[in-house]
Write a protein that holds these residues in place. Structure first.
Motif, PDB file in Angstrom:
ATOM      1  N   CYS A 285      -2.643  -7.926   0.716  1.00 12.80           N
ATOM      2  CA  CYS A 285      -2.266  -6.708   1.080  1.00 12.80           C
ATOM      3  C   CYS A 285      -2.116  -6.440   2.724  1.00 12.80           C
ATOM      4  O   CYS A 285      -2.815  -6.271   3.583  1.00 12.80           O
TER       5      CYS A 285
ATOM      6  N   GLN B  99      -4.200   3.836  -8.993  1.00 11.61           N
ATOM      7  CA  GLN B  99      -5.064   3.078  -8.406  1.00 11.61           C
ATOM      8  C   GLN B  99      -6.487   3.884  -8.304  1.00 11.61           C
ATOM      9  O   GLN B  99      -7.226   3.211  -7.385  1.00 11.61           O
TER      10      GLN B  99
ATOM     11  N   TRP C 244      -3.291  -0.076   4.466  1.00  9.20           N
ATOM     12  CA  TRP C 244      -3.969  -1.232   3.904  1.00  9.20           C
ATOM     13  C   TRP C 244      -5.348  -1.386   3.902  1.00  9.20           C
ATOM     14  O   TRP C 244      -5.977  -1.890   3.398  1.00  9.20           O
TER      15      TRP C 244
ATOM     16  N   HIS D 111       0.823  -1.387  -0.005  1.00 12.97           N
ATOM     17  CA  HIS D 111      -0.070   0.063  -0.101  1.00 12.97           C
ATOM     18  C   HIS D 111       0.797   1.226  -0.135  1.00 12.97           C
ATOM     19  O   HIS D 111       2.056   1.000   0.129  1.00 12.97           O
TER      20      HIS D 111
ATOM     21  N   ILE E 148      -6.425   0.869  -2.385  1.00 15.53           N
ATOM     22  CA  ILE E 148      -5.597  -0.431  -2.832  1.00 15.53           C
ATOM     23  C   ILE E 148      -6.443  -1.643  -2.642  1.00 15.53           C
ATOM     24  O   ILE E 148      -6.036  -2.607  -3.088  1.00 15.53           O
TER      25      ILE E 148
END
Length: 244
Positions: free
Chosen positions: A73, A215, A52, A47, A57
């Protein structure tokens, strides 16, 4: 005043309903998403400063899992508070001292062990964004267990030839308009990799794109950026598919 490193405009973000679930691995919490069929291939997602649990993400984790990888993750901040868009920029250097993207080896080992022993993973790649892009660059120099890496707009720091002796194939993605990474730095990286790197690598700059571009969830994309965002993601997945 220095340009805000890593920080990009998180703006109003749409809600995201995740497809995966949270697990506890040793001392780390992690978000995991599995593909619909069984596989022995996995990808670790690192991340950015927002941590996280940041919806963007998790969207990426789910996206990669959809391509047939057990995707995870972990909380590389180990339960400490991630940076938030309401924090004061003046505090950022202090926050960074306690969140060093180069100090991720122990966490990576814990996650690799979990993927191998609990998930049956035989080949593992890694992808990281911004803060995570720096972590990926570091890990690709140190950890031979990672079959391939993709570093998305990780700032390039601490110049020494050791920074270019990658152990396995690594792909570096940058935005042309990134205020934290000048194109000079990108050209220097390319130069040095030519000199020192013995494994396949690739560097690509996406026109007009700013820090954090890759992202964004579909509903948060600007129409003019969408083709580049989608291209960067395809390129990222293609690299992983080629080597993992």
């Amino acid at each position: 005043q220095m340009a805000d490193p890593f920080l990009y405009n998180t703006g109003e973000r749409s809600h995201y309903g995740c497809l995966g679930h949270e697990v506890q691995i040793d001392y780390l919490k992690a978000y995991v998403c599995r593909p619909s069929f069984s596989t022995d291939k996995a990808v670790i997602v690192v991340h950015d400063v927002f941590g996280w649990q940041f919806p963007d993400i998790r969207y990426i984790v789910d996206l990669i899992a959809g391509h047939g990888y057990i995707t995870i993750c972990p909380d590389f901040f180990k339960g400490t508070k991630p940076w938030t868009s309401t924090d004061h920029w003046a505090d950022f250097p202090d926050w960074m001292k306690n969140h060093d993207p180069i100090k991720v080896d122990r966490e990576a080992d814990v996650v690799l062990k979990y993927l191998k022993e609990q998930c049956g993973a035989k080949k593992i790649g890694i992808v990281g964004f911004s803060w995570g892009g720096m972590a990926v660059h570091h890990l690709m120099l140190k950890n031979p267990q990672l079959a391939a890496g993709v570093s998305l707009y990780g700032r390039i720091v601490r110049d020494s030839e050791e920074r270019y002796r990658l152990l396995n194939p690594t792909f570096f993605i940058f935005g042309e308009k990134d205020h934290t990474i000048s194109l000079d730095q990108v050209f220097l990286l390319e130069d040095k990799l030519k000199q020192y790197c013995k494994v396949p690598y690739k560097i690509k700059v996406y026109p007009g794109q700013v820090h954090g571009f890759a992202q964004l969830k579909p509903e948060d994309m600007k129409p003019e950026d969408k083709p580049y965002i989608e291209e960067a993601r395809r390129d990222m997945i293609d690299w992983i598919k080629m080597f993992v």
